[in-house]
Write an enzyme that holds these catalytic residues in place. Structure first.
Site, PDB file in Angstrom:
ATOM      1  N   SER A  43       0.807  -1.221   0.000  1.00 50.31           N
ATOM      2  CA  SER A  43       0.000   0.000   0.000  1.00 50.31           C
ATOM      3  C   SER A  43       0.841   1.272   0.000  1.00 50.31           C
ATOM      4  CB  SER A  43      -0.932   0.008   1.211  1.00 50.31           C
ATOM      5  OG  SER A  43      -0.193  -0.175   2.399  1.00 50.31           O
ATOM      6  N   ASP A 325      -3.415   8.109   7.627  1.00 48.04           N
ATOM      7  CA  ASP A 325      -4.334   7.202   8.328  1.00 48.04           C
ATOM      8  C   ASP A 325      -3.503   6.453   9.368  1.00 48.04           C
ATOM      9  OD1 ASP A 325      -2.972   5.173   6.994  1.00 48.04           O
ATOM     10  OD2 ASP A 325      -4.579   4.782   5.560  1.00 48.04           O
ATOM     11  N   HIS A 328      -0.307   4.803   7.047  1.00 48.93           N
ATOM     12  CA  HIS A 328       0.348   5.384   5.867  1.00 48.93           C
ATOM     13  C   HIS A 328       0.739   6.836   6.056  1.00 48.93           C
ATOM     14  CE1 HIS A 328      -2.329   2.066   4.471  1.00 48.93           C
ATOM     15  NE2 HIS A 328      -1.150   1.673   4.011  1.00 48.93           N
TER      16      HIS A 328
END
Ligand SMILES: *[C@@H]1O[C@H](CO)[C@@H](O)[C@H](O)[C@H]1NC(C)=O
Ligand SMILES: *[C@@H]1O[C@H](CO)[C@@H](O)[C@H](O)[C@H]1NC(C)=O
Ligand SMILES: *[C@@H]1O[C@H](CO)[C@@H](O)[C@H](O)[C@H]1NC(C)=O
Length: 361
Positions: A43, A325, A328
């Site tokens: 991610s 978040d 990240h």
């Protein structure tokens, strides 16, 4: 008459202005340093490959992309990712397209295969849904190569791929979405932390050799960052004086301490290979000293389960936060990280090359 007198100088002015703007943009971006760049990863690098998959690991909704031109794309941050900034530093005029949407001759500049929740191991991340594991990313790369062969002709293909830059960031989820979830995965019962890092590195070495066999010569391999510092783990485990969960960062160190020698082995054993180890621990130590960063232990957006709650307004001072978040980094951190990956600030940041040097090889 008066009308046209005003118009003409304006057009001239506009032309002069455009000329200078174009000139200065060319100067800022410089020459594109490699013909193409391929990203593989999780991610931290995903730019939309998970959007059409059945998974919880998606970010194609606001507030993700709040600071990205055009809004949400599937990037797990408020703005640009590390691959976006690396592409800019390498002189590309566009960000490298996601495999899921790259079509036609766009793939000549490279492809981004990264997928949130993906790991070195195929089973990593399956509890959050579908994703593209590193093995599947390597298969997607073979599909790209087949298309490139049609575009370039088989005779030019190998030389073209040899000149491209490859950047691989993998392994965080093999801890976060595997080893550290004993209720879902048996790995922590089957392996000690030391054995598990050796197991991962063994798999990874095969995968990196596959990439080499498929034409990669300039490959940056990112070590793991201090995942024992992410907010959910700070809430879940006793926090050490370091401000992080030390035992998890010790697991990371076991992995990284095997990855760097692997990179050296690949350079020794594979003809013309130029692999390099990027030390994310070294780079991340500088983030706290970034001017303006004041919040390191909670996220900028309103978090539901690990990710931002859709359509909730994020913090306004995003440049003060390390985390957008729960897992990240914000764009400002990504920019800082990419700058040090590209031009090492300390000798410990990259070994034996930073990406700028790797591109020149
Ligand atoms: C970190 O904290 C844990 C739990 O409080 C403790 O057992 C461990 O010894 C600490 N580790 C270090 C390196 O201080
Ligand atoms: C990465 O950098 C840190 C900080 O300088 C250093 O302690 C560590 O040994 C480095 N890791 C590797 C694998 O070289
Ligand atoms: C974050 O750290 C600050 C300063 O150490 C502390 O006051 C605050 O309670 C922490 N917040 C969370 C959510 O842990």
């Amino acid at each position: 008459m008066a009308h046209s007198i005003i118009i003409i100088p304006n057009r001239v002015m506009l032309f002069v202005l455009c000329f200078f703007l174009t000139k200065s943009l060319v100067l800022i971006h410089g020459q594109q340093q490699v013909p193409c760049t391929f990203f593989m990863g999780d991610s931290l690098s995903d730019n939309g490959n998970n959007n059409l998959l059945v998974t919880l690991a998606k970010s194609n909704y606001p507030p993700y992309g709040t600071d990205y031109p055009g809004g949400p794309t599937g990037r797990f941050t408020n703005g640009k990712t590390v691959p976006d900034f690396i592409a800019e530093l390498l002189g590309f005029d566009k960000h490298i397209p996601a495999f899921a949407t790259a079509v036609g001759s766009a793939i000549l500049k490279g492809v981004n295969y990264a997928s949130a929740a993906a790991g070195i191991l195929d089973e990593t991340g399956i509890i959050v849904g579908d994703h593209i594991s590193l093995n599947r990313q390597l298969l997607n790369h073979k599909a790209t190569i087949a298309s490139l062969s049609l575009l370039l002709g088989p005779a030019r293909l190998k030389d073209y791929l040899n000149k491209c830059l490859y950047a691989v960031n993998m392994g965080s989820n093999d801890y976060l979405n595997n080893y550290l979830l004993p209720q879902f995965y048996p790995s922590s019962k089957l392996y000690t932390p030391d054995q598990f890092s050796a197991f991962l590195i063994h798999q990874y070495s095969q995968q990196l050799k596959t990439l080499y066999d498929d034409g990669a010569r300039k490959v940056a391999v990112f070590g793991l960052g201090p995942i024992g510092c992410v907010p959910p783990l700070l809430a879940m485990y006793p926090v050490n004086v370091s401000g992080c969960v030390d035992f998890i960062n010790d697991y990371v160190k076991l992995f990284n301490d095997r990855l760097k020698p692997l990179v050296e082995d690949l350079n020794t054993n594979l003809p013309a290979a130029k692999f390099t180890y990027i030390n994310m621990t070294s780079i991340s130590l500088g983030i706290f000293s970034l001017p303006g960063i004041t919040v390191s232990n909670y996220s900028c957006c309103v978090v539901g389960i690990a990710l931002c709650e859709p359509y909730q307004v994020p913090c306004s001072r995003r440049n003060q936060y390390i985390f957008f978040d729960d897992y990240h980094p914000t764009q400002v951190v990504n920019q800082y990280t990419a700058a040090r990956i590209y031009n090492a600030l300390l000798p410990s940041d990259a070994h034996p090359f930073d990406i700028h040097q790797l591109a020149q090889q």
